[in-house]
Design an enzyme around this catalytic site. Sequence first.
Site, mmCIF file in Angstrom:
data_model
loop_
_atom_site.group_PDB
_atom_site.id
_atom_site.type_symbol
_atom_site.label_atom_id
_atom_site.label_comp_id
_atom_site.label_asym_id
_atom_site.label_seq_id
_atom_site.Cartn_x
_atom_site.Cartn_y
_atom_site.Cartn_z
ATOM 1 N N SER A 149 23.446 -1.657 -21.119
ATOM 2 C CA SER A 149 21.854 -1.065 -21.135
ATOM 3 C C SER A 149 21.076 -2.419 -21.174
ATOM 4 C CB SER A 149 21.945 -0.886 -23.222
ATOM 5 O OG SER A 149 20.200 -0.642 -23.025
ATOM 6 N N TYR A 161 22.703 -2.490 -31.741
ATOM 7 C CA TYR A 161 22.547 -2.581 -30.879
ATOM 8 C C TYR A 161 22.664 -3.902 -29.469
ATOM 9 C CZ TYR A 161 21.892 1.387 -27.203
ATOM 10 O OH TYR A 161 22.552 1.628 -25.821
HETATM 11 N N1 LIG Z 1 20.819 7.397 -22.745
HETATM 12 C C1 LIG Z 1 20.471 6.214 -23.300
HETATM 13 O O1 LIG Z 1 18.955 6.349 -22.750
HETATM 14 C C2 LIG Z 1 21.385 5.492 -22.852
HETATM 15 C C3 LIG Z 1 20.690 3.897 -22.297
HETATM 16 C C4 LIG Z 1 20.916 2.892 -21.922
HETATM 17 C C5 LIG Z 1 22.776 2.891 -22.039
HETATM 18 N N2 LIG Z 1 23.091 3.798 -23.330
HETATM 19 C C6 LIG Z 1 24.896 3.565 -23.557
HETATM 20 O O2 LIG Z 1 25.159 4.485 -22.538
HETATM 21 C C7 LIG Z 1 26.534 4.796 -23.689
HETATM 22 C C8 LIG Z 1 25.968 6.552 -23.479
HETATM 23 O O3 LIG Z 1 25.301 7.065 -24.422
HETATM 24 P P1 LIG Z 1 24.605 8.725 -24.239
HETATM 25 O O4 LIG Z 1 23.303 8.220 -23.893
HETATM 26 O O5 LIG Z 1 25.297 9.226 -23.118
HETATM 27 O O6 LIG Z 1 24.778 9.446 -25.414
HETATM 28 P P2 LIG Z 1 25.145 10.479 -25.544
HETATM 29 O O7 LIG Z 1 25.013 11.913 -25.407
HETATM 30 O O8 LIG Z 1 25.385 10.654 -27.120
HETATM 31 O O9 LIG Z 1 27.619 10.237 -26.029
HETATM 32 C C9 LIG Z 1 27.853 9.461 -25.895
HETATM 33 C C10 LIG Z 1 29.341 9.929 -26.271
HETATM 34 O O10 LIG Z 1 29.706 8.284 -26.374
HETATM 35 C C11 LIG Z 1 31.161 9.544 -27.593
HETATM 36 N N3 LIG Z 1 31.060 8.908 -29.033
HETATM 37 C C12 LIG Z 1 30.559 8.462 -30.106
HETATM 38 N N4 LIG Z 1 30.874 7.335 -30.582
HETATM 39 C C13 LIG Z 1 31.514 7.760 -30.952
HETATM 40 C C14 LIG Z 1 33.587 7.539 -31.819
HETATM 41 N N5 LIG Z 1 32.692 7.190 -32.728
HETATM 42 N N6 LIG Z 1 34.450 7.445 -30.965
HETATM 43 C C15 LIG Z 1 34.546 7.910 -29.502
HETATM 44 N N7 LIG Z 1 33.697 8.452 -29.348
HETATM 45 C C16 LIG Z 1 32.315 8.280 -29.558
HETATM 46 C C17 LIG Z 1 30.297 10.755 -27.794
HETATM 47 O O11 LIG Z 1 31.431 11.566 -27.826
HETATM 48 P P3 LIG Z 1 31.589 12.382 -29.665
HETATM 49 O O12 LIG Z 1 30.706 13.097 -30.455
HETATM 50 O O13 LIG Z 1 32.568 13.606 -29.323
HETATM 51 O O14 LIG Z 1 32.596 11.977 -29.971
HETATM 52 C C18 LIG Z 1 29.585 11.405 -26.742
HETATM 53 O O15 LIG Z 1 30.713 11.640 -26.055
HETATM 54 C C19 LIG Z 1 26.722 4.515 -24.704
HETATM 55 O O16 LIG Z 1 27.153 3.069 -24.033
HETATM 56 C C20 LIG Z 1 25.150 4.166 -24.737
HETATM 57 O O17 LIG Z 1 24.316 3.135 -25.591
HETATM 58 C C21 LIG Z 1 22.332 5.331 -23.066
#
Ligand SMILES: NC(=O)c1ccc[n+]([C@@H]2O[C@H](COP(=O)([O-])OP(=O)(O)OC[C@H]3O[C@@H](n4cnc5c(N)ncnc54)[C@H](OP(=O)(O)O)[C@@H]3O)[C@@H](O)[C@H]2O)c1
Length: 270
Positions: A149, A161
């Site tokens: 991130s 985080y």
């Molecule tokens: N959105 C942003 O603004 C942003 C910015 C920078 C970085 N990121 C990073 O991008 C990545 C993806 O996030 P996103 O924004 O796409 O969020 P999201 O829509 O909440 O998706 C998160 C995914 O991670 C899975 N997950 C969460 N906890 C888990 C666990 N304990 N075991 C297995 N799977 C798990 C969830 O699946 P289940 O719930 O089905 O397990 C879901 O598929 C993360 O690493 C986040 O830190 C996001």
Amino acid sequence: MTASADSARLPGATRPVALVTGPTSGIGLGYARRLATLGYDLVLVARDEERLAGLAAELDRKYATRSEVIAADLAVAEDRARVADRAGAGVEFLVNNAGFGLSGEFWTLPMDRLQAQLDVNVTAVVQLTRAALPPMIAAAKGSIVNVASVAGLVPGRGSTYSASKAYVVSFTEGLAGGLVGTGVRIQALCPGFVHTSFHERAGIEMSSLPKQMWLSVEQVVADSLHDLERDRVLSVPGVQYKVITTMAGLVPRPLQVRINRGLFNSRGRT
Ligand SMILES: NC(=O)c1ccc[n+]([C@@H]2O[C@H](COP(=O)([O-])OP(=O)(O)OC[C@H]3O[C@@H](n4cnc5c(N)ncnc54)[C@H](OP(=O)(O)O)[C@@H]3O)[C@@H](O)[C@H]2O)c1
């Protein structure tokens, strides 16, 4: 083709395999769909088995993709070990994407939630990378994308985080040096704010964020693949975030910390 390269295919299939963690929503879902269009079969890993099965069926219908579904909680050691076994059996592309944030003051949160965050955001990334690399190196072919991130590049909001994402950046950059000449590419993908369920799940209110600061999942995935193709270890999608991270790099670290403290913008975030 070597035995290692063979093992990066699903049994009886001719297409390469990509393992994506967290493909049930957001960036992981976008990545899984994109890799399917590029001709990969998939290993889909998350907790929600129903959504994993739904995605597998969608990808089969649209792109004739074969998917293996692994329902696993990456905060649980036994589940991580099962996924690591699969990664160690051979995949050509690994996307360590699963991750989450928490809201609330650090000192009020239960330790088990903080530990789970560390295990999903950091331990799983290290463990799956460790498992996936030997067959990739033996095959002299492979790609690993570790989703970090902007929060891992610029100190500021949140404690655990940002720290978890800084670990992923540092780990990936260090490993990239060791992988030179192996045929394996690795990337730390550092998105800014992306429209996904991330903030809602974390209980973080985002309505005041200016429109221009939002990135789409499609842009993040396209920029990541574009940078991977050019062997760029650090991928920061979006001009606005390239400017922010470059400018932040020019400000002396003690001053960055003073500015952050002055803004009090770390309250309520972990
Ligand atoms: N959105 C942003 O603004 C942003 C910015 C920078 C970085 N990121 C990073 O991008 C990545 C993806 O996030 P996103 O924004 O796409 O969020 P999201 O829509 O909440 O998706 C998160 C995914 O991670 C899975 N997950 C969460 N906890 C888990 C666990 N304990 N075991 C297995 N799977 C798990 C969830 O699946 P289940 O719930 O089905 O397990 C879901 O598929 C993360 O690493 C986040 O830190 C996001």
